[in-house]
Design a protein around this motif. Structure first.
Motif, PDB file in Angstrom:
ATOM      1  N   PRO A  14       0.842  -1.203   0.000  1.00 42.39           N
ATOM      2  CA  PRO A  14       0.000   0.000   0.000  1.00 42.39           C
ATOM      3  C   PRO A  14       0.874   1.248   0.000  1.00 42.39           C
ATOM      4  O   PRO A  14       2.055   1.195   0.341  1.00 42.39           O
ATOM      5  CB  PRO A  14      -0.782  -0.109   1.319  1.00 42.39           C
ATOM      6  CG  PRO A  14      -0.613  -1.518   1.775  1.00 42.39           C
ATOM      7  CD  PRO A  14       0.686  -1.988   1.237  1.00 42.39           C
ATOM      8  N   ARG A  15       0.276   2.383  -0.373  1.00 41.39           N
ATOM      9  CA  ARG A  15       0.980   3.671  -0.343  1.00 41.39           C
ATOM     10  C   ARG A  15       0.146   4.640   0.476  1.00 41.39           C
ATOM     11  O   ARG A  15      -1.029   4.840   0.196  1.00 41.39           O
ATOM     12  CB  ARG A  15       1.166   4.238  -1.755  1.00 41.39           C
ATOM     13  CG  ARG A  15       1.928   3.339  -2.708  1.00 41.39           C
ATOM     14  CD  ARG A  15       3.392   3.247  -2.378  1.00 41.39           C
ATOM     15  NE  ARG A  15       4.094   4.484  -2.612  1.00 41.39           N
ATOM     16  CZ  ARG A  15       5.362   4.690  -2.272  1.00 41.39           C
ATOM     17  NH1 ARG A  15       6.044   3.733  -1.657  1.00 41.39           N
ATOM     18  NH2 ARG A  15       5.946   5.839  -2.515  1.00 41.39           N
ATOM     19  N   ILE A  16       0.736   5.232   1.490  1.00 40.07           N
ATOM     20  CA  ILE A  16      -0.021   6.155   2.344  1.00 40.07           C
ATOM     21  C   ILE A  16       0.304   7.613   2.047  1.00 40.07           C
ATOM     22  O   ILE A  16      -0.263   8.518   2.667  1.00 40.07           O
ATOM     23  CB  ILE A  16       0.239   5.852   3.831  1.00 40.07           C
ATOM     24  CG1 ILE A  16       1.723   6.044   4.183  1.00 40.07           C
ATOM     25  CG2 ILE A  16      -0.210   4.451   4.175  1.00 40.07           C
ATOM     26  CD1 ILE A  16       1.993   5.959   5.677  1.00 40.07           C
ATOM     27  N   PHE A  17       1.210   7.860   1.102  1.00 39.57           N
ATOM     28  CA  PHE A  17       1.573   9.233   0.749  1.00 39.57           C
ATOM     29  C   PHE A  17       2.006   9.266  -0.719  1.00 39.57           C
ATOM     30  O   PHE A  17       2.425   8.235  -1.258  1.00 39.57           O
ATOM     31  CB  PHE A  17       2.712   9.731   1.646  1.00 39.57           C
ATOM     32  CG  PHE A  17       3.959   8.876   1.567  1.00 39.57           C
ATOM     33  CD1 PHE A  17       4.924   9.095   0.588  1.00 39.57           C
ATOM     34  CD2 PHE A  17       4.154   7.823   2.460  1.00 39.57           C
ATOM     35  CE1 PHE A  17       6.056   8.293   0.499  1.00 39.57           C
ATOM     36  CE2 PHE A  17       5.282   7.022   2.374  1.00 39.57           C
ATOM     37  CZ  PHE A  17       6.232   7.261   1.399  1.00 39.57           C
ATOM     38  N   ASP A  20      -3.014  12.431  -2.237  1.00 38.32           N
ATOM     39  CA  ASP A  20      -3.852  12.252  -3.429  1.00 38.32           C
ATOM     40  C   ASP A  20      -3.460  11.032  -4.262  1.00 38.32           C
ATOM     41  O   ASP A  20      -4.064  10.770  -5.299  1.00 38.32           O
ATOM     42  CB  ASP A  20      -3.817  13.512  -4.309  1.00 38.32           C
ATOM     43  CG  ASP A  20      -2.405  13.847  -4.800  1.00 38.32           C
ATOM     44  OD1 ASP A  20      -1.426  13.311  -4.225  1.00 38.32           O
ATOM     45  OD2 ASP A  20      -2.281  14.630  -5.757  1.00 38.32           O
ATOM     46  N   GLU A  21      -2.448  10.276  -3.809  1.00 41.21           N
ATOM     47  CA  GLU A  21      -2.029   9.079  -4.535  1.00 41.21           C
ATOM     48  C   GLU A  21      -2.055   7.839  -3.640  1.00 41.21           C
ATOM     49  O   GLU A  21      -1.411   6.839  -3.931  1.00 41.21           O
ATOM     50  CB  GLU A  21      -0.622   9.272  -5.114  1.00 41.21           C
ATOM     51  CG  GLU A  21      -0.556  10.330  -6.204  1.00 41.21           C
ATOM     52  CD  GLU A  21       0.817  10.397  -6.858  1.00 41.21           C
ATOM     53  OE1 GLU A  21       1.815   9.952  -6.233  1.00 41.21           O
ATOM     54  OE2 GLU A  21       0.904  10.901  -7.987  1.00 41.21           O
ATOM     55  N   LYS A  22      -2.812   7.909  -2.563  1.00 39.75           N
ATOM     56  CA  LYS A  22      -2.870   6.791  -1.622  1.00 39.75           C
ATOM     57  C   LYS A  22      -3.434   5.538  -2.297  1.00 39.75           C
ATOM     58  O   LYS A  22      -4.357   5.604  -3.108  1.00 39.75           O
ATOM     59  CB  LYS A  22      -3.734   7.162  -0.426  1.00 39.75           C
ATOM     60  CG  LYS A  22      -3.082   8.172   0.508  1.00 39.75           C
ATOM     61  CD  LYS A  22      -3.991   8.557   1.657  1.00 39.75           C
ATOM     62  CE  LYS A  22      -4.170   7.433   2.641  1.00 39.75           C
ATOM     63  NZ  LYS A  22      -4.885   7.865   3.865  1.00 39.75           N
ATOM     64  N   VAL A  23      -2.827   4.404  -1.957  1.00 42.07           N
ATOM     65  CA  VAL A  23      -3.324   3.101  -2.400  1.00 42.07           C
ATOM     66  C   VAL A  23      -3.527   2.274  -1.138  1.00 42.07           C
ATOM     67  O   VAL A  23      -2.572   1.993  -0.415  1.00 42.07           O
ATOM     68  CB  VAL A  23      -2.328   2.393  -3.345  1.00 42.07           C
ATOM     69  CG1 VAL A  23      -2.846   1.012  -3.730  1.00 42.07           C
ATOM     70  CG2 VAL A  23      -2.075   3.238  -4.598  1.00 42.07           C
ATOM     71  N   SER A  24      -4.759   1.909  -0.866  1.00 46.89           N
ATOM     72  CA  SER A  24      -5.059   1.148   0.354  1.00 46.89           C
ATOM     73  C   SER A  24      -4.624  -0.305   0.191  1.00 46.89           C
ATOM     74  O   SER A  24      -4.369  -0.780  -0.931  1.00 46.89           O
ATOM     75  CB  SER A  24      -6.550   1.207   0.664  1.00 46.89           C
ATOM     76  OG  SER A  24      -7.284   0.463  -0.302  1.00 46.89           O
ATOM     77  N   LEU A  25      -4.556  -1.010   1.291  1.00 45.01           N
ATOM     78  CA  LEU A  25      -4.207  -2.425   1.251  1.00 45.01           C
ATOM     79  C   LEU A  25      -5.157  -3.193   0.339  1.00 45.01           C
ATOM     80  O   LEU A  25      -4.733  -4.043  -0.447  1.00 45.01           O
ATOM     81  CB  LEU A  25      -4.258  -2.998   2.670  1.00 45.01           C
ATOM     82  CG  LEU A  25      -4.067  -4.517   2.791  1.00 45.01           C
ATOM     83  CD1 LEU A  25      -2.667  -4.914   2.340  1.00 45.01           C
ATOM     84  CD2 LEU A  25      -4.325  -4.972   4.227  1.00 45.01           C
ATOM     85  N   LEU A 192      -0.205   4.737 -15.513  1.00 45.98           N
ATOM     86  CA  LEU A 192      -0.683   4.144 -14.263  1.00 45.98           C
ATOM     87  C   LEU A 192       0.359   4.156 -13.143  1.00 45.98           C
ATOM     88  O   LEU A 192       0.298   3.351 -12.221  1.00 45.98           O
ATOM     89  CB  LEU A 192      -1.162   2.713 -14.529  1.00 45.98           C
ATOM     90  CG  LEU A 192      -2.315   2.599 -15.531  1.00 45.98           C
ATOM     91  CD1 LEU A 192      -2.702   1.143 -15.739  1.00 45.98           C
ATOM     92  CD2 LEU A 192      -3.515   3.406 -15.072  1.00 45.98           C
ATOM     93  N   PHE A 193       1.310   5.092 -13.236  1.00 46.20           N
ATOM     94  CA  PHE A 193       2.312   5.244 -12.175  1.00 46.20           C
ATOM     95  C   PHE A 193       1.985   6.449 -11.299  1.00 46.20           C
ATOM     96  O   PHE A 193       1.369   7.417 -11.742  1.00 46.20           O
ATOM     97  CB  PHE A 193       3.716   5.429 -12.765  1.00 46.20           C
ATOM     98  CG  PHE A 193       4.291   4.184 -13.366  1.00 46.20           C
ATOM     99  CD1 PHE A 193       4.814   3.186 -12.568  1.00 46.20           C
ATOM    100  CD2 PHE A 193       4.296   3.998 -14.740  1.00 46.20           C
ATOM    101  CE1 PHE A 193       5.342   2.031 -13.112  1.00 46.20           C
ATOM    102  CE2 PHE A 193       4.820   2.846 -15.298  1.00 46.20           C
ATOM    103  CZ  PHE A 193       5.350   1.863 -14.480  1.00 46.20           C
ATOM    104  N   ASN A 194       2.430   6.385 -10.051  1.00 46.06           N
ATOM    105  CA  ASN A 194       2.329   7.532  -9.167  1.00 46.06           C
ATOM    106  C   ASN A 194       3.356   8.588  -9.560  1.00 46.06           C
ATOM    107  O   ASN A 194       4.176   8.383 -10.455  1.00 46.06           O
ATOM    108  CB  ASN A 194       2.545   7.106  -7.711  1.00 46.06           C
ATOM    109  CG  ASN A 194       1.296   6.501  -7.086  1.00 46.06           C
ATOM    110  OD1 ASN A 194       0.195   6.637  -7.626  1.00 46.06           O
ATOM    111  ND2 ASN A 194       1.464   5.840  -5.955  1.00 46.06           N
ATOM    112  N   HIS A 199       6.123   3.556  -8.337  1.00 44.30           N
ATOM    113  CA  HIS A 199       5.020   2.785  -7.755  1.00 44.30           C
ATOM    114  C   HIS A 199       3.730   3.022  -8.528  1.00 44.30           C
ATOM    115  O   HIS A 199       3.484   4.114  -9.031  1.00 44.30           O
ATOM    116  CB  HIS A 199       4.837   3.153  -6.284  1.00 44.30           C
ATOM    117  CG  HIS A 199       6.020   2.799  -5.451  1.00 44.30           C
ATOM    118  ND1 HIS A 199       7.043   3.693  -5.204  1.00 44.30           N
ATOM    119  CD2 HIS A 199       6.355   1.644  -4.827  1.00 44.30           C
ATOM    120  CE1 HIS A 199       7.954   3.100  -4.454  1.00 44.30           C
ATOM    121  NE2 HIS A 199       7.569   1.854  -4.211  1.00 44.30           N
ATOM    122  N   MET A 200       2.918   1.983  -8.609  1.00 46.67           N
ATOM    123  CA  MET A 200       1.677   2.058  -9.375  1.00 46.67           C
ATOM    124  C   MET A 200       0.572   2.743  -8.586  1.00 46.67           C
ATOM    125  O   MET A 200       0.530   2.660  -7.360  1.00 46.67           O
ATOM    126  CB  MET A 200       1.217   0.643  -9.749  1.00 46.67           C
ATOM    127  CG  MET A 200       2.188  -0.122 -10.613  1.00 46.67           C
ATOM    128  SD  MET A 200       1.617  -1.810 -10.928  1.00 46.67           S
ATOM    129  CE  MET A 200       1.808  -2.554  -9.304  1.00 46.67           C
TER     130      MET A 200
END
Length: 218
Positions: A14-17, A20-25, A192-194, A199-200
């Motif tokens: 997951p990404r938490i920062f 605006d680009e957060k990806v949850s588990l 589809l990258f951050n 990271h995607m």
């Protein structure tokens, strides 16, 4: 019951920062696969910032007797990309914590990259050896590997990475054939990258999950 082992670096996390680009588990590709393949047993090895050999050694040390039918690997960018100055000197430069010196190091880093842009963090022969070790450790497992991917703008922070990534992907293709899951081109085509160009985003994870599920269902 089918056993599935997922081995991934931070690409599968997951990404938490930034906000605006957060990806949850629940939006990561490993989680999506688990939700669809809900009758399978899963084990996930997921560590950020490590080399493929480190991940494989964890699997060998603890999961050899588990004998998964399917192994999905999402690792290789840390091996193929050039090292950053901070990686080279992080154990020796306490002063790197200070902003002024960090800026100075960034300038030096650009010159170092220009001289070493063809040198990967892990030699290709070592990367190949790690893949061979995984195959020998799990001879009855079907091993699928995600193509190493990044946006071309990742070159700005890691000059030489695109060329090196392509060389390592060719090696993966030679070793794994149809079991190499092609994702690099489509992730770039669909943007589809951050923002970090590595990271995607959540749509990238969804696409990768679909690609993996297509493979392991056949």
């Amino acid at each position: 019951m089918k056993k599935i082992l997922i081995i991934t670096d931070s690409i599968g996390n997951p990404r938490i920062f930034p906000e605006d680009e957060k990806v949850s588990l629940e939006e990561t590709y490993p989680y999506i696969i688990k939700k669809v393949e809900n009758n399978a047993q899963f084990y996930q090895l997921s560590y950020a910032g490590v080399y493929t050999g480190d991940l494989i050694n964890q699997a060998r040390a603890y999961l050899m007797d588990w004998e998964p039918e399917v192994i999905i690997v999402g690792s290789g960018i840390n091996d193929s990309r050039p090292k950053s100055l901070s990686t080279e000197l992080k154990n020796n430069l306490i002063v790197s914590k200070f902003k002024v010196i960090k800026k100075f190091l960034e300038i030096i880093q650009k010159f170092i990259f220009l001289k070493n842009s063809t040198k990967s963090s892990v030699e290709k022969k070592v990367f190949k050896k790690n893949i061979d070790v995984l195959k020998k450790t799990f001879p009855n497992s079907k091993i699928y590997w995600l193509e190493i991917s990044c946006h071309p703008n990742y070159e700005k922070s890691r000059p030489g990475v695109v060329s090196l990534k392509d060389k390592y992907n060719k090696l993966l293709g030679d070793l794994l054939g149809e079991n190499l899951i092609k994702i690099d081109q489509i992730l770039n085509d669909k943007n589809l990258f951050n923002e970090d160009c590595l990271h995607m985003n959540k749509l990238g994870h969804k696409l990768v999950a679909e690609k993996i599920l297509d493979k392991i269902k056949n």
